[in-house]
Design a protein around this motif. Structure first.
Motif, PDB file in Angstrom:
ATOM      1  N   ASP A 115       0.597  -1.635   0.384  1.00  0.00           N
ATOM      2  CA  ASP A 115      -0.196  -0.082   0.056  1.00  0.00           C
ATOM      3  C   ASP A 115       0.565   1.005  -0.147  1.00  0.00           C
ATOM      4  O   ASP A 115       1.102   1.433   1.214  1.00  0.00           O
ATOM      5  N   VAL A 116       0.960   2.126  -0.917  1.00  0.00           N
ATOM      6  CA  VAL A 116       2.273   3.394  -1.193  1.00  0.00           C
ATOM      7  C   VAL A 116       1.084   4.377  -0.498  1.00  0.00           C
ATOM      8  O   VAL A 116       0.006   4.888  -1.053  1.00  0.00           O
ATOM      9  N   PRO A 117       1.340   5.119  -0.213  1.00  0.00           N
ATOM     10  CA  PRO A 117       1.005   6.169   0.303  1.00  0.00           C
ATOM     11  C   PRO A 117       0.180   7.837  -0.597  1.00  0.00           C
ATOM     12  O   PRO A 117       1.125   7.458  -1.667  1.00  0.00           O
ATOM     13  N   ILE A 118      -0.641   7.630  -0.548  1.00  0.00           N
ATOM     14  CA  ILE A 118      -1.571   8.708  -1.595  1.00  0.00           C
ATOM     15  C   ILE A 118      -1.142  10.213  -1.311  1.00  0.00           C
ATOM     16  O   ILE A 118      -1.253  10.664   0.029  1.00  0.00           O
ATOM     17  N   VAL A 170      -5.793  10.453  -7.926  1.00  0.00           N
ATOM     18  CA  VAL A 170      -4.734  10.329  -7.229  1.00  0.00           C
ATOM     19  C   VAL A 170      -3.503  10.623  -8.010  1.00  0.00           C
ATOM     20  O   VAL A 170      -3.426   9.544  -8.528  1.00  0.00           O
ATOM     21  N   LYS A 171      -2.267  11.140  -6.804  1.00  0.00           N
ATOM     22  CA  LYS A 171      -0.628  10.532  -6.916  1.00  0.00           C
ATOM     23  C   LYS A 171      -0.277  10.638  -5.928  1.00  0.00           C
ATOM     24  O   LYS A 171      -1.200  10.394  -5.255  1.00  0.00           O
ATOM     25  N   VAL A 172       0.263   9.086  -6.435  1.00  0.00           N
ATOM     26  CA  VAL A 172       0.986   8.191  -5.685  1.00  0.00           C
ATOM     27  C   VAL A 172       2.588   8.754  -5.474  1.00  0.00           C
ATOM     28  O   VAL A 172       3.258   9.094  -6.666  1.00  0.00           O
ATOM     29  N   ARG A 173       2.961   8.169  -4.510  1.00  0.00           N
ATOM     30  CA  ARG A 173       4.747   8.160  -5.258  1.00  0.00           C
ATOM     31  C   ARG A 173       5.154   6.354  -4.845  1.00  0.00           C
ATOM     32  O   ARG A 173       5.029   6.194  -3.977  1.00  0.00           O
ATOM     33  N   GLY A 174       5.439   5.993  -6.210  1.00  0.00           N
ATOM     34  CA  GLY A 174       5.860   4.449  -5.995  1.00  0.00           C
ATOM     35  C   GLY A 174       7.356   3.630  -5.686  1.00  0.00           C
ATOM     36  O   GLY A 174       8.051   5.152  -6.913  1.00  0.00           O
ATOM     37  N   PRO A 175       7.435   2.883  -5.742  1.00  0.00           N
ATOM     38  CA  PRO A 175       9.240   1.961  -5.899  1.00  0.00           C
ATOM     39  C   PRO A 175       9.338   2.401  -7.579  1.00  0.00           C
ATOM     40  O   PRO A 175       8.451   2.199  -8.060  1.00  0.00           O
ATOM     41  N   CYS A 215       9.233  -4.165  -2.704  1.00  0.00           N
ATOM     42  CA  CYS A 215       8.592  -2.459  -3.005  1.00  0.00           C
ATOM     43  C   CYS A 215       9.070  -2.086  -2.274  1.00  0.00           C
ATOM     44  O   CYS A 215       7.469  -2.184  -2.094  1.00  0.00           O
ATOM     45  N   PRO A 216       9.812  -1.948  -1.308  1.00  0.00           N
ATOM     46  CA  PRO A 216       9.656  -1.328  -0.172  1.00  0.00           C
ATOM     47  C   PRO A 216       8.848  -0.129   0.323  1.00  0.00           C
ATOM     48  O   PRO A 216       9.501   1.037  -0.935  1.00  0.00           O
ATOM     49  N   VAL A 217       8.479   0.389   0.986  1.00  0.00           N
ATOM     50  CA  VAL A 217       7.976   2.257   1.167  1.00  0.00           C
ATOM     51  C   VAL A 217       8.534   3.300   1.026  1.00  0.00           C
ATOM     52  O   VAL A 217       9.146   2.857   2.044  1.00  0.00           O
ATOM     53  N   GLU A 219      11.681   4.301   0.297  1.00  0.00           N
ATOM     54  CA  GLU A 219      12.868   4.340  -0.674  1.00  0.00           C
ATOM     55  C   GLU A 219      13.234   5.568  -1.467  1.00  0.00           C
ATOM     56  O   GLU A 219      12.223   6.094  -1.738  1.00  0.00           O
ATOM     57  N   ASP A 220      14.466   5.763  -1.238  1.00  0.00           N
ATOM     58  CA  ASP A 220      14.621   7.238  -2.603  1.00  0.00           C
ATOM     59  C   ASP A 220      13.865   7.116  -4.029  1.00  0.00           C
ATOM     60  O   ASP A 220      14.045   8.091  -4.260  1.00  0.00           O
ATOM     61  N   LEU A 221      14.571   5.550  -4.766  1.00  0.00           N
ATOM     62  CA  LEU A 221      14.050   5.611  -5.543  1.00  0.00           C
ATOM     63  C   LEU A 221      12.395   5.871  -6.138  1.00  0.00           C
ATOM     64  O   LEU A 221      12.157   3.916  -6.090  1.00  0.00           O
ATOM     65  N   THR A 222      12.060   6.913  -6.405  1.00  0.00           N
ATOM     66  CA  THR A 222      10.358   7.019  -6.067  1.00  0.00           C
ATOM     67  C   THR A 222       9.511   7.408  -7.344  1.00  0.00           C
ATOM     68  O   THR A 222      10.537   8.149  -8.159  1.00  0.00           O
ATOM     69  N   ALA A 223       8.954   6.883  -8.002  1.00  0.00           N
ATOM     70  CA  ALA A 223       8.211   7.890  -8.986  1.00  0.00           C
ATOM     71  C   ALA A 223       6.907   8.858  -8.980  1.00  0.00           C
ATOM     72  O   ALA A 223       6.665   8.109  -8.096  1.00  0.00           O
ATOM     73  N   SER A 224       6.680   9.899  -9.063  1.00  0.00           N
ATOM     74  CA  SER A 224       5.717  10.976  -8.934  1.00  0.00           C
ATOM     75  C   SER A 224       4.227   9.677  -9.979  1.00  0.00           C
ATOM     76  O   SER A 224       5.032   9.912 -10.598  1.00  0.00           O
ATOM     77  N   VAL A 225       3.155   9.314 -10.190  1.00  0.00           N
ATOM     78  CA  VAL A 225       2.176   8.649 -10.643  1.00  0.00           C
ATOM     79  C   VAL A 225       0.689   9.320 -10.519  1.00  0.00           C
ATOM     80  O   VAL A 225       0.653   9.241  -9.085  1.00  0.00           O
ATOM     81  N   LEU A 226       0.241   9.197 -11.675  1.00  0.00           N
ATOM     82  CA  LEU A 226      -1.512   9.794 -11.491  1.00  0.00           C
ATOM     83  C   LEU A 226      -1.755   8.993 -12.071  1.00  0.00           C
ATOM     84  O   LEU A 226      -1.550   8.005 -12.852  1.00  0.00           O
ATOM     85  N   ILE A 227      -3.226   8.766 -11.020  1.00  0.00           N
ATOM     86  CA  ILE A 227      -4.236   7.394 -11.717  1.00  0.00           C
ATOM     87  C   ILE A 227      -5.723   8.081 -11.516  1.00  0.00           C
ATOM     88  O   ILE A 227      -6.572   8.159 -10.500  1.00  0.00           O
ATOM     89  N   PRO A 228      -5.893   8.044 -13.130  1.00  0.00           N
ATOM     90  CA  PRO A 228      -7.519   7.968 -12.574  1.00  0.00           C
ATOM     91  C   PRO A 228      -8.572   6.911 -12.622  1.00  0.00           C
ATOM     92  O   PRO A 228      -8.094   5.759 -12.736  1.00  0.00           O
ATOM     93  N   ILE A 229      -9.229   7.357 -11.897  1.00  0.00           N
ATOM     94  CA  ILE A 229      -9.806   6.497 -11.114  1.00  0.00           C
ATOM     95  C   ILE A 229     -11.699   7.145 -11.526  1.00  0.00           C
ATOM     96  O   ILE A 229     -12.198   7.332 -10.887  1.00  0.00           O
ATOM     97  N   ARG A 230     -12.525   5.525 -11.816  1.00  0.00           N
ATOM     98  CA  ARG A 230     -13.942   5.792 -12.181  1.00  0.00           C
ATOM     99  C   ARG A 230     -14.340   5.287 -11.273  1.00  0.00           C
ATOM    100  O   ARG A 230     -14.094   3.862 -10.412  1.00  0.00           O
ATOM    101  N   LEU A 231     -15.426   5.978 -10.049  1.00  0.00           N
ATOM    102  CA  LEU A 231     -16.264   4.786  -8.778  1.00  0.00           C
ATOM    103  C   LEU A 231     -17.405   5.039  -9.773  1.00  0.00           C
ATOM    104  O   LEU A 231     -18.006   4.978 -10.322  1.00  0.00           O
TER     105      LEU A 231
END
Length: 255
Positions: A115-118, A170-175, A215-217, A219-231
């Motif tokens: 579970d990566v932080p939003i 939503v914007k996340v920063r994942g490994p 996939c450790p939460v 860590e220094d090597l991360t990427a900023s990612v946007l995810i469109p979600i349909r509810l």
């Protein structure tokens, strides 16, 4: 101050050029009136040469004054801050990658995924404000590859279908070496709970990777990612939270 330098340098330069290329004409125009016999009093060749040398020095000084004035003026001019584009104004810099995929949100988390932080969310269910600017973003990739085994969902059939049908981004920063594998959305009349789960790509031999280790939460090597979600329904007045009930940050809010 700069205007004074121009006022001095320009006349000095013109006079110097005149003295260099037409010294005799300059003497006759400016100085011959001051003598009783202009013909007998006219300077000789050596005197004109001497005047040309002095004029060349004066011209060099004038050119140096012009250059120094231009440098001084440019250094004092205020530098306008670069105007951020739509994505940077809303989501920050550098520009994030876009998960441009069609998928159905899951109703529960998976303990085998991470579970990566939003970092923030933005409702986009108003058809008049569909965030089509997102289509200018680079698509999500892993080491330059977008066709990743286990990557969530599938490529949309229509060019803008995922964006125009989304209810929230939503914007996340994942490994950096991991991929979004599942999005969880739990909806009630009072709240919307969201979660983004990352994991390793599916191995070619079909084995189950250790996503928690891979996939450790944080860590220094991360990427900023946007995810469109349909509810199921637009967010409306409902609160937006994590699965644990912690409030998520609305993009652009001061909280």
């Amino acid at each position: 101050m700069g205007s004074i330098w121009w006022f001095v340098a320009v006349p000095l330069g013109v006079a110097a050029l005149w003295a260099i290329f037409a010294p005799r004409n300059q003497w006759r125009s400016l100085f011959s009136w001051s003598v009783s016999n202009a013909h007998n009093s006219e300077p000789g060749g050596a005197a004109y040469a001497y005047r040309q040398i002095i004029a060349a020095v004066a011209l060099s000084i004038a050119l140096l004054a012009v250059v120094l004035t231009m440098v001084w003026t440019s250094a004092r001019e205020p530098v306008e801050a670069p105007v951020a584009n739509s994505v940077e104004q809303i989501w920050g810099s550098p520009q994030p990658l876009l998960v441009y995929r069609s998928f159905q949100p899951a109703g529960a988390a998976d303990a085998n995924l991470v579970d990566v932080p939003i970092e923030g969310y933005l409702p986009v269910n108003d058809d008049e404000r569909a965030p089509l600017y997102l289509l200018d973003l680079e698509p999500f990739s892993r080491l330059g590859t977008t066709n990743i085994p286990g990557y969530i969902g599938s490529a949309p059939a229509e060019t803008d279908s995922t964006i125009t049908r989304a209810d929230v981004v939503v914007k996340v920063r994942g490994p950096l070496l991991c991929i979004p594998r599942r999005v969880v959305a739990v909806e009630t009349p009072e709240r919307v709970q969201l979660s983004v789960l990352y994991g390793m790509p599916t191995p070619s031999d079909g084995s189950a990777p250790d996503n928690v280790v891979g996939c450790p939460v944080g860590e220094d090597l991360t990427a900023s990612v946007l995810i469109p979600i349909r509810l199921n329904d637009p967010i409306g007045e409902r609160t937006v939270e994590t699965l644990d009930g912690a409030p998520l940050t609305l993009v652009g809010s001061e909280n």
